[in-house]
Design a protein around this motif. Sequence first.
Motif, mmCIF file in Angstrom:
data_model
loop_
_atom_site.group_PDB
_atom_site.id
_atom_site.type_symbol
_atom_site.label_atom_id
_atom_site.label_comp_id
_atom_site.label_asym_id
_atom_site.label_seq_id
_atom_site.Cartn_x
_atom_site.Cartn_y
_atom_site.Cartn_z
ATOM 1 N N ALA A 248 0.796 -1.231 0.000
ATOM 2 C CA ALA A 248 0.000 0.000 0.000
ATOM 3 C C ALA A 248 0.832 1.285 0.000
ATOM 4 C CB ALA A 248 -0.976 -0.012 1.174
ATOM 5 N N PRO A 249 1.954 1.377 0.701
ATOM 6 C CA PRO A 249 2.724 2.625 0.641
ATOM 7 C C PRO A 249 3.413 2.858 -0.702
ATOM 8 C CG PRO A 249 3.230 1.380 2.636
ATOM 9 C CD PRO A 249 2.493 0.470 1.719
ATOM 10 N N TYR A 250 3.504 1.825 -1.529
ATOM 11 C CA TYR A 250 4.254 1.909 -2.779
ATOM 12 C C TYR A 250 3.358 2.100 -4.005
ATOM 13 C CZ TYR A 250 7.893 -0.092 0.198
ATOM 14 O OH TYR A 250 8.784 -0.319 1.215
ATOM 15 N N GLY A 251 2.136 1.607 -3.933
ATOM 16 C CA GLY A 251 1.238 1.687 -5.076
ATOM 17 C C GLY A 251 -0.044 0.929 -4.808
ATOM 18 N N LYS A 252 -0.770 0.644 -5.888
ATOM 19 C CA LYS A 252 -2.020 -0.106 -5.760
ATOM 20 C C LYS A 252 -2.339 -0.779 -7.088
ATOM 21 C CE LYS A 252 -4.811 4.018 -6.768
ATOM 22 N NZ LYS A 252 -5.779 4.999 -6.208
ATOM 23 N N VAL A 253 -3.246 -1.739 -7.039
ATOM 24 C CA VAL A 253 -3.725 -2.428 -8.239
ATOM 25 C C VAL A 253 -5.040 -1.785 -8.653
ATOM 26 C CG1 VAL A 253 -4.446 -4.628 -9.214
ATOM 27 C CG2 VAL A 253 -2.562 -4.555 -7.545
ATOM 28 N N LEU A 254 -5.116 -1.342 -9.905
ATOM 29 C CA LEU A 254 -6.306 -0.655 -10.410
ATOM 30 C C LEU A 254 -7.268 -1.666 -11.033
ATOM 31 C CD1 LEU A 254 -4.668 2.441 -12.157
ATOM 32 C CD2 LEU A 254 -5.406 2.194 -9.782
ATOM 33 N N PRO A 255 -8.504 -1.730 -10.549
ATOM 34 C CA PRO A 255 -9.476 -2.687 -11.091
ATOM 35 C C PRO A 255 -10.207 -2.116 -12.310
ATOM 36 C CG PRO A 255 -10.444 -1.509 -9.261
ATOM 37 C CD PRO A 255 -9.035 -0.985 -9.394
ATOM 38 N N GLY A 256 -10.942 -2.993 -12.990
ATOM 39 C CA GLY A 256 -11.895 -2.552 -14.005
ATOM 40 C C GLY A 256 -11.391 -2.522 -15.431
ATOM 41 N N TYR A 257 -10.121 -2.776 -15.672
ATOM 42 C CA TYR A 257 -9.572 -2.710 -17.025
ATOM 43 C C TYR A 257 -9.552 -4.097 -17.675
ATOM 44 C CZ TYR A 257 -7.904 1.969 -15.816
ATOM 45 O OH TYR A 257 -7.831 3.292 -15.435
ATOM 46 N N ASP A 258 -9.976 -4.165 -18.949
ATOM 47 C CA ASP A 258 -9.868 -5.400 -19.734
ATOM 48 C C ASP A 258 -8.496 -5.401 -20.394
ATOM 49 O OD1 ASP A 258 -10.071 -7.613 -21.316
ATOM 50 O OD2 ASP A 258 -11.583 -6.771 -22.674
ATOM 51 N N THR A 259 -7.556 -6.133 -19.810
ATOM 52 C CA THR A 259 -6.181 -6.100 -20.296
ATOM 53 C C THR A 259 -5.860 -7.198 -21.306
ATOM 54 O OG1 THR A 259 -5.419 -7.445 -18.410
ATOM 55 C CG2 THR A 259 -5.362 -5.041 -18.154
ATOM 56 N N ALA A 260 -6.820 -8.101 -21.602
ATOM 57 C CA ALA A 260 -6.528 -9.231 -22.485
ATOM 58 C C ALA A 260 -6.000 -8.786 -23.850
ATOM 59 C CB ALA A 260 -7.759 -10.118 -22.627
ATOM 60 N N PRO A 261 -6.635 -7.816 -24.545
ATOM 61 C CA PRO A 261 -6.079 -7.391 -25.832
ATOM 62 C C PRO A 261 -4.686 -6.773 -25.710
ATOM 63 C CG PRO A 261 -8.379 -6.705 -25.623
ATOM 64 C CD PRO A 261 -7.934 -7.166 -24.274
ATOM 65 N N LEU A 262 -4.426 -6.061 -24.623
ATOM 66 C CA LEU A 262 -3.109 -5.477 -24.408
ATOM 67 C C LEU A 262 -2.061 -6.569 -24.240
ATOM 68 C CD1 LEU A 262 -1.184 -3.113 -23.826
ATOM 69 C CD2 LEU A 262 -1.973 -3.161 -21.443
ATOM 70 N N LEU A 263 -2.370 -7.605 -23.485
ATOM 71 C CA LEU A 263 -1.412 -8.684 -23.275
ATOM 72 C C LEU A 263 -1.118 -9.410 -24.583
ATOM 73 C CD1 LEU A 263 -2.516 -10.251 -19.857
ATOM 74 C CD2 LEU A 263 -1.280 -8.139 -20.337
ATOM 75 N N ALA A 264 -2.154 -9.627 -25.404
ATOM 76 C CA ALA A 264 -1.953 -10.286 -26.691
ATOM 77 C C ALA A 264 -1.051 -9.452 -27.599
ATOM 78 C CB ALA A 264 -3.299 -10.543 -27.361
ATOM 79 N N ALA A 265 -1.285 -8.154 -27.623
ATOM 80 C CA ALA A 265 -0.462 -7.266 -28.447
ATOM 81 C C ALA A 265 0.966 -7.201 -27.913
ATOM 82 C CB ALA A 265 -1.079 -5.874 -28.494
ATOM 83 N N LEU A 266 1.105 -7.193 -26.613
ATOM 84 C CA LEU A 266 2.426 -7.138 -25.988
ATOM 85 C C LEU A 266 3.245 -8.368 -26.380
ATOM 86 C CD1 LEU A 266 3.923 -5.260 -23.976
ATOM 87 C CD2 LEU A 266 2.991 -6.668 -22.121
ATOM 88 N N ARG A 267 2.613 -9.528 -26.357
ATOM 89 C CA ARG A 267 3.313 -10.753 -26.748
ATOM 90 C C ARG A 267 3.665 -10.745 -28.231
ATOM 91 N NH1 ARG A 267 -1.071 -13.111 -23.473
ATOM 92 N NH2 ARG A 267 -0.238 -13.603 -21.392
ATOM 93 N N ALA A 268 2.809 -10.131 -29.039
ATOM 94 C CA ALA A 268 2.998 -10.160 -30.490
ATOM 95 C C ALA A 268 4.072 -9.193 -30.976
ATOM 96 C CB ALA A 268 1.673 -9.854 -31.195
ATOM 97 N N VAL A 269 4.201 -8.036 -30.335
ATOM 98 C CA VAL A 269 5.057 -6.979 -30.907
ATOM 99 C C VAL A 269 6.351 -6.736 -30.150
ATOM 100 C CG1 VAL A 269 3.016 -5.824 -31.846
ATOM 101 C CG2 VAL A 269 3.976 -5.031 -29.676
ATOM 102 N N THR A 270 6.514 -7.320 -28.971
ATOM 103 C CA THR A 270 7.732 -7.028 -28.208
ATOM 104 C C THR A 270 8.703 -8.212 -28.240
ATOM 105 O OG1 THR A 270 6.798 -7.809 -26.110
ATOM 106 C CG2 THR A 270 6.463 -5.500 -26.675
ATOM 107 N N PRO A 271 9.991 -7.931 -28.319
ATOM 108 C CA PRO A 271 10.996 -8.999 -28.249
ATOM 109 C C PRO A 271 11.196 -9.438 -26.803
ATOM 110 C CG PRO A 271 12.086 -6.888 -28.383
ATOM 111 C CD PRO A 271 10.596 -6.606 -28.481
ATOM 112 N N LEU A 272 12.012 -10.462 -26.623
ATOM 113 C CA LEU A 272 12.349 -10.936 -25.279
ATOM 114 C C LEU A 272 13.868 -11.120 -25.226
ATOM 115 C CD1 LEU A 272 10.822 -11.635 -22.671
ATOM 116 C CD2 LEU A 272 10.863 -14.024 -23.373
ATOM 117 N N PRO A 273 14.606 -10.024 -25.109
ATOM 118 C CA PRO A 273 16.070 -10.101 -25.171
ATOM 119 C C PRO A 273 16.672 -10.741 -23.927
ATOM 120 C CG PRO A 273 15.379 -7.890 -24.608
ATOM 121 C CD PRO A 273 14.120 -8.647 -24.927
#
Length: 213
Positions: A12-37
């Motif tokens: 809690a003193p460092y941050g928080k988790v924000l609810p309510g966002y549909d992150t599935a499309p973001l995760l799919a795009a992240l896997r598709a367009v980013t390398p893993l060096p």
Amino acid sequence: MKIESVFDPAFAPYGKVLPGYDTAPLLAALRAVTPLPEGVDYVPSQPELEGLPIAGDFFASAYGGMPIQLGWCSGHNTRLNCLEYHRDSELNIGADDFILLLAKAEDVQNGLIDTSAVRAFRAPAGAVVEIYAATLHYAPCSAAKGAGFRVAVVLPRGTNGPRPPLSPLPGNAEDARLWARNKWLLAHPDSAEAAQGAAVALTGPNPDISGDI
């Protein structure tokens, strides 16, 4: 190092988790367009991510209409190396579980911070994790041996761009830490950033969580 959860009260003193966002499309795009060096790469702004509906949600909701950029940090890492801060919150969303090594601005004393103040928090894939402006942080860490991480990074637009021209203010030690636009950096003497001229402000061992994951 003990690894706690971003859902633990200790986070809690460092941050928080924000609810309510549909992150599935973001995760799919992240896997598709980013390398893993083998090391760590960071891109502040990625068009394929910024074109997703969730980017508009972050703009309107998480940042209250402030212009944002949506990029990524990916690779393999288990060490702290540096701590940085901005004048605002940062959002991290992982395509995989990842670990954040964090400290508080109040832990900096006389321009230095001992690495014993650093704590580790595990974030699950898909969670929108807000890191407060007063929280010192740096590159994410892998959450399992041999695993990499792909983390979307949301910040006000322009952050981490070229450092503005400086006319250092007398007695303002913070100016020496300005490493890029809206990015103040405190380096460990063992880090590559210190070798490149970053302000050395971390004392104690350079934490490595490879034995804790």
